[in-house]
Motif scaffolding. Sequence first.
Motif, PDB file in Angstrom:
ATOM      1  N   LEU A 217      37.703  37.624  38.160  1.00 56.58           N
ATOM      2  CA  LEU A 217      38.525  36.837  37.241  1.00 56.58           C
ATOM      3  C   LEU A 217      37.674  36.420  36.050  1.00 56.58           C
ATOM      4  O   LEU A 217      36.624  35.795  36.227  1.00 56.58           O
TER       5      LEU A 217
ATOM      6  N   VAL B 162      42.311  39.692  34.928  1.00 56.73           N
ATOM      7  CA  VAL B 162      42.211  39.874  36.370  1.00 56.73           C
ATOM      8  C   VAL B 162      41.892  41.339  36.633  1.00 56.73           C
ATOM      9  O   VAL B 162      42.635  42.231  36.203  1.00 56.73           O
TER      10      VAL B 162
ATOM     11  N   ARG C 132      38.558  40.762  43.735  1.00 56.28           N
ATOM     12  CA  ARG C 132      38.958  40.630  42.341  1.00 56.28           C
ATOM     13  C   ARG C 132      37.874  39.951  41.526  1.00 56.28           C
ATOM     14  O   ARG C 132      37.160  39.081  42.034  1.00 56.28           O
TER      15      ARG C 132
ATOM     16  N   GLY D 144      45.165  33.946  39.127  1.00 53.31           N
ATOM     17  CA  GLY D 144      44.431  35.178  39.421  1.00 53.31           C
ATOM     18  C   GLY D 144      44.476  35.626  40.860  1.00 53.31           C
ATOM     19  O   GLY D 144      44.167  36.785  41.153  1.00 53.31           O
TER      20      GLY D 144
ATOM     21  N   TYR E  34      41.847  35.903  29.125  1.00 56.91           N
ATOM     22  CA  TYR E  34      42.002  35.826  30.581  1.00 56.91           C
ATOM     23  C   TYR E  34      42.257  37.230  31.118  1.00 56.91           C
ATOM     24  O   TYR E  34      43.071  37.985  30.582  1.00 56.91           O
TER      25      TYR E  34
END
Length: 401
Positions: A366, A289, A364, A354, A287
């Motif tokens: 993600l 960001v 952003r 996120g 994961y």
Amino acid sequence: MKNSMFKAIATLACAVALTACGGGSNNETTTPLPPQPTYTMAAGEVVGTGPTAVANGDLVSYYATGYLYDETKTDKKGTPAFITPRAGAPLAVTVGVGAVIPGIDQGLVGMKVGGKRTWLIPANMAFGPTGFTDASGKVQVPANTAVVFDLEVVSFTTLSLVPKTDTVIGTGATAATKNLVTINYVGYLRDESKADKKGARFETSSAPFSFLLNVDSRIQGWDLGILGMKVGGKRTLEIDSSLAWGKDGRKDNAGNVLVPANTSVVYDIELTAVNATPPAQTTQPAYKVIDDVIGTGTLAAAKGHTLSVQYTGYLYNDNVTDKKGLRFDTSRITGTPFSVKLGENKVIQGWETGLLGVKAGGKRTLIIPADQAYGGNAQGSSIPANAPLIFEIEVISVTAP
């Protein structure tokens, strides 16, 4: 019947998928989608007698008859037909530029004059979460409903939407739709005063760039221009702004303008590899960001805040350079922002986490493993089970309760 009725709607929208399915460990009751077939051409194709076949960029005249999908019927055609335009003139469309629903746009490719095909089309390649309402206001296709279309090609004309010049003819494999292609490229702003039309150079690939042709080629001009190239070939593409960066232009991560709005471009393309059978996705990424643009708003998003966002979602693909595989949804086709309230667990966990701390104006990326997306639950035919995802999100506003 106007051709605009077939205008492409965003694929299975996260405005539905995100809110209906929840995120992470959320076990709320969900609303199942209507039955969704795999995008498939039914048996019984009539090939046609023309010497050439429809390709992306061609102007095609055709008849289309549409039915709601009914899995209980042998031919899957619900009755009555919701579109029956054969009484009038044929429809006309330029193939491959998103002027019709994806199921028709892709379904016409390869057909010949006099040819007939029937396609089973899932909702994400048809009218998506919006459905289709006719001019009188009657709902002809409910939201998230699959359809069946009979297509018949009457005639077509080959157009040169992307003028191209081959400087080197390749000798290797030929690039085709959904192939994993690898290229080197140089991009220039188009300058009519120059003999070669190459103005200021705005980008050069620092390493070979891989992507799925006619799936996510960054710009439509690449799809139309690279199709048919052979490995080892070099080609110059002159791309109109509508098939390049359009009214938004292009900026780098620092906000510097690389391509002004409504500016045509020229690309030198070298095709270095083609893989017709890219391997299936098996990698689950960590994961992540990534702040592409730091917002300038005064309020940092927190639980309880409502965000208005524009987004584009991709299946994560470890085989392509930027990891963005099939684009399964975007809010930017309709232009309507998506509203999400953090902390209600009505979106996937990857979004809940996120979007914390982001400010208005921020952008952003993600990268979301499956366990923070939809886990083992497939979402229609657009998001397979255990699929990691990538979202590009632009925050329009952040509002406190």
